[in-house]
Design a protein around this motif. Structure first.
Motif, PDB file in Angstrom:
ATOM      1  N   UNK A  73       0.812  -1.224   0.000  1.00 16.26           N
ATOM      2  CA  UNK A  73       0.000   0.000   0.000  1.00 16.26           C
ATOM      3  C   UNK A  73       0.842   1.271   0.000  1.00 16.26           C
ATOM      4  N   UNK A  74       2.140   1.135   0.206  1.00 17.33           N
ATOM      5  CA  UNK A  74       3.023   2.305   0.213  1.00 17.33           C
ATOM      6  C   UNK A  74       3.382   2.772  -1.193  1.00 17.33           C
ATOM      7  N   UNK A  75       2.928   2.059  -2.191  1.00 19.34           N
ATOM      8  CA  UNK A  75       3.211   2.436  -3.582  1.00 19.34           C
ATOM      9  C   UNK A  75       2.739   3.867  -3.847  1.00 19.34           C
ATOM     10  N   UNK A  76       3.665   4.691  -4.316  1.00 18.23           N
ATOM     11  CA  UNK A  76       3.328   6.073  -4.630  1.00 18.23           C
ATOM     12  C   UNK A  76       3.254   6.991  -3.425  1.00 18.23           C
ATOM     13  N   UNK A  77       3.646   6.503  -2.256  1.00 18.70           N
ATOM     14  CA  UNK A  77       3.564   7.294  -1.018  1.00 18.70           C
ATOM     15  C   UNK A  77       4.933   7.887  -0.652  1.00 18.70           C
ATOM     16  N   UNK A  78       4.916   8.837   0.281  1.00 21.15           N
ATOM     17  CA  UNK A  78       6.132   9.468   0.775  1.00 21.15           C
ATOM     18  C   UNK A  78       6.501   8.827   2.116  1.00 21.15           C
ATOM     19  N   UNK A  79       7.723   8.340   2.222  1.00 19.89           N
ATOM     20  CA  UNK A  79       8.168   7.601   3.410  1.00 19.89           C
ATOM     21  C   UNK A  79       9.321   8.342   4.089  1.00 19.89           C
ATOM     22  N   UNK A  80       9.236   8.491   5.408  1.00 22.57           N
ATOM     23  CA  UNK A  80      10.298   9.124   6.177  1.00 22.57           C
ATOM     24  C   UNK A  80      11.138   8.095   6.912  1.00 22.57           C
ATOM     25  N   UNK A  81      12.396   8.455   7.198  1.00 17.60           N
ATOM     26  CA  UNK A  81      13.304   7.560   7.918  1.00 17.60           C
ATOM     27  C   UNK A  81      14.448   8.388   8.486  1.00 17.60           C
ATOM     28  N   UNK A 127       6.527  14.987  11.452  1.00 13.30           N
ATOM     29  CA  UNK A 127       6.153  15.219  10.060  1.00 13.30           C
ATOM     30  C   UNK A 127       5.021  14.284   9.644  1.00 13.30           C
ATOM     31  N   UNK A 128       5.034  13.072  10.180  1.00 10.62           N
ATOM     32  CA  UNK A 128       3.943  12.138   9.912  1.00 10.62           C
ATOM     33  C   UNK A 128       2.633  12.680  10.477  1.00 10.62           C
ATOM     34  N   UNK A 129       2.710  13.248  11.657  1.00  9.31           N
ATOM     35  CA  UNK A 129       1.504  13.767  12.317  1.00  9.31           C
ATOM     36  C   UNK A 129       0.851  14.900  11.527  1.00  9.31           C
ATOM     37  N   UNK A 130       1.674  15.755  10.913  1.00  7.03           N
ATOM     38  CA  UNK A 130       1.111  16.880  10.158  1.00  7.03           C
ATOM     39  C   UNK A 130       0.888  16.555   8.684  1.00  7.03           C
ATOM     40  N   UNK A 131       1.202  15.307   8.296  1.00  7.24           N
ATOM     41  CA  UNK A 131       0.928  14.892   6.922  1.00  7.24           C
ATOM     42  C   UNK A 131       2.038  15.152   5.930  1.00  7.24           C
ATOM     43  N   UNK A 132       3.230  15.489   6.409  1.00  3.77           N
ATOM     44  CA  UNK A 132       4.358  15.714   5.508  1.00  3.77           C
ATOM     45  C   UNK A 132       4.843  14.430   4.851  1.00  3.77           C
ATOM     46  N   UNK A 133       4.725  13.325   5.588  1.00  2.00           N
ATOM     47  CA  UNK A 133       5.025  11.997   5.035  1.00  2.00           C
ATOM     48  C   UNK A 133       3.831  11.095   5.318  1.00  2.00           C
TER      49      UNK A 133
END
Length: 269
Positions: free
Chosen positions: A142-150, A185-191
């Motif tokens: 489901x991560x296809x086309x999504x933005x991932x942080x690390x 950043x995940x919480x605010x929708x950046x990733x």
């Protein structure tokens, strides 16, 4: 008979040579003596990596790994100094002698085995994917086309690039200085998701109460170890010896239970 005697002499010389070589190599490793001479053991860490090592509300560096290191240093008769470092430059900090070890949720990898002397594993871990509870992402696919942080320079970053097809399937991979920033950043929708350590993810969700969840699928299973400079075997052996002593006394289980609610350590298991 003379041939047998000659063979015996040659074998004796070879064995003596091997032992002499080993003694010379061991004599060259002054890593433990240097620590005891200066009386300080410098532990390098990312000070925003709860529950392994982080700053509490009083700005004190605390954590599971810190408590273990304190006990080890007490037994070795040296002072523990916790030195925050740039995690992306941790190998350089270690190689140049700025720190004596990396002990902060440090994952064993083949690359690190080549460049460092690693301790035995003491805790199991995994690289997992954290998303918002409301997210439609339920699997790695489901991560296809999504933005991932690390976190930059982390084993999570390595897991991303080691997982076949992962990098190509996502829209973008964004490196962060630390996981706390990535989760913000995940919480605010950046990733759309963050790849991170299971133990750290669980701790953050439980303590913060943030509306996050962890996917059932993980990228990789891992082990936490302590990283020492290549060749610092004497220091590594001394630290390991004290860790096993903590295990035998029950102190290791006590510390683990205080931080995780159960003894999750795998030392000697």
């Amino acid at each position: 008979m003379k041939k047998l005697f000659a063979i015996a002499v040659v074998l004796t010389i070879l064995v003596t040579s091997v032992f002499a070589q080993g003694a010379t190599e061991n004599a060259g490793d002054q890593s433990l003596e240097k620590i005891k001479a200066k009386g300080v053991f410098v532990l390098g860490l990312d000070d925003s990596f709860p529950p392994m090592g982080y700053r509490d509300e009083n700005n004190e560096i605390v954590g599971f790994d810190i408590d273990l290191a304190k006990e080890v240093c007490k037994a070795l008769g040296v002072e523990l100094k916790c030195q925050p470092i740039d995690w992306a430059a941790k190998e350089q900090e270690l190689a140049t002698g700025q720190i004596d070890c990396i002990w902060n949720g440090f994952t064993k990898t083949e690359e690190r085995e080549k460049s460092m002397t690693l301790s035995v594993a003491y805790v199991n871990n995994a690289q997992v994917i954290v998303v918002k509870s409301s997210s439609s992402i339920n699997t790695i696919a489901d991560l296809k086309g999504k933005v991932v942080g690390v976190q930059a320079g982390s084993s999570g970053e390595e897991a991303i690039y080691d997982t076949e097809g992962f990098e190509e399937s996502v829209k973008e991979i964004i490196p962060f200085k630390d996981y706390l920033t990535a989760l913000m950043d995940l919480e605010i929708g950046g990733v759309d998701a963050v790849v991170m350590d299971l133990l750290v993810a669980n701790d953050n969700i439980n303590r913060s109460g943030k509306d996050f969840r962890i996917l059932d699928e993980s990228l990789s299973a891992e082990e936490y170890v302590i990283g020492f400079r290549k060749g610092d075997v004497a220091l590594k052996d001394a630290v390991e010896k004290e860790l096993y002593a903590l295990k035998d006394s029950g102190k290791l289980a006590e510390i683990a239970t205080a931080w995780f609610g159960a003894d999750i350590t795998v030392l000697g298991k």
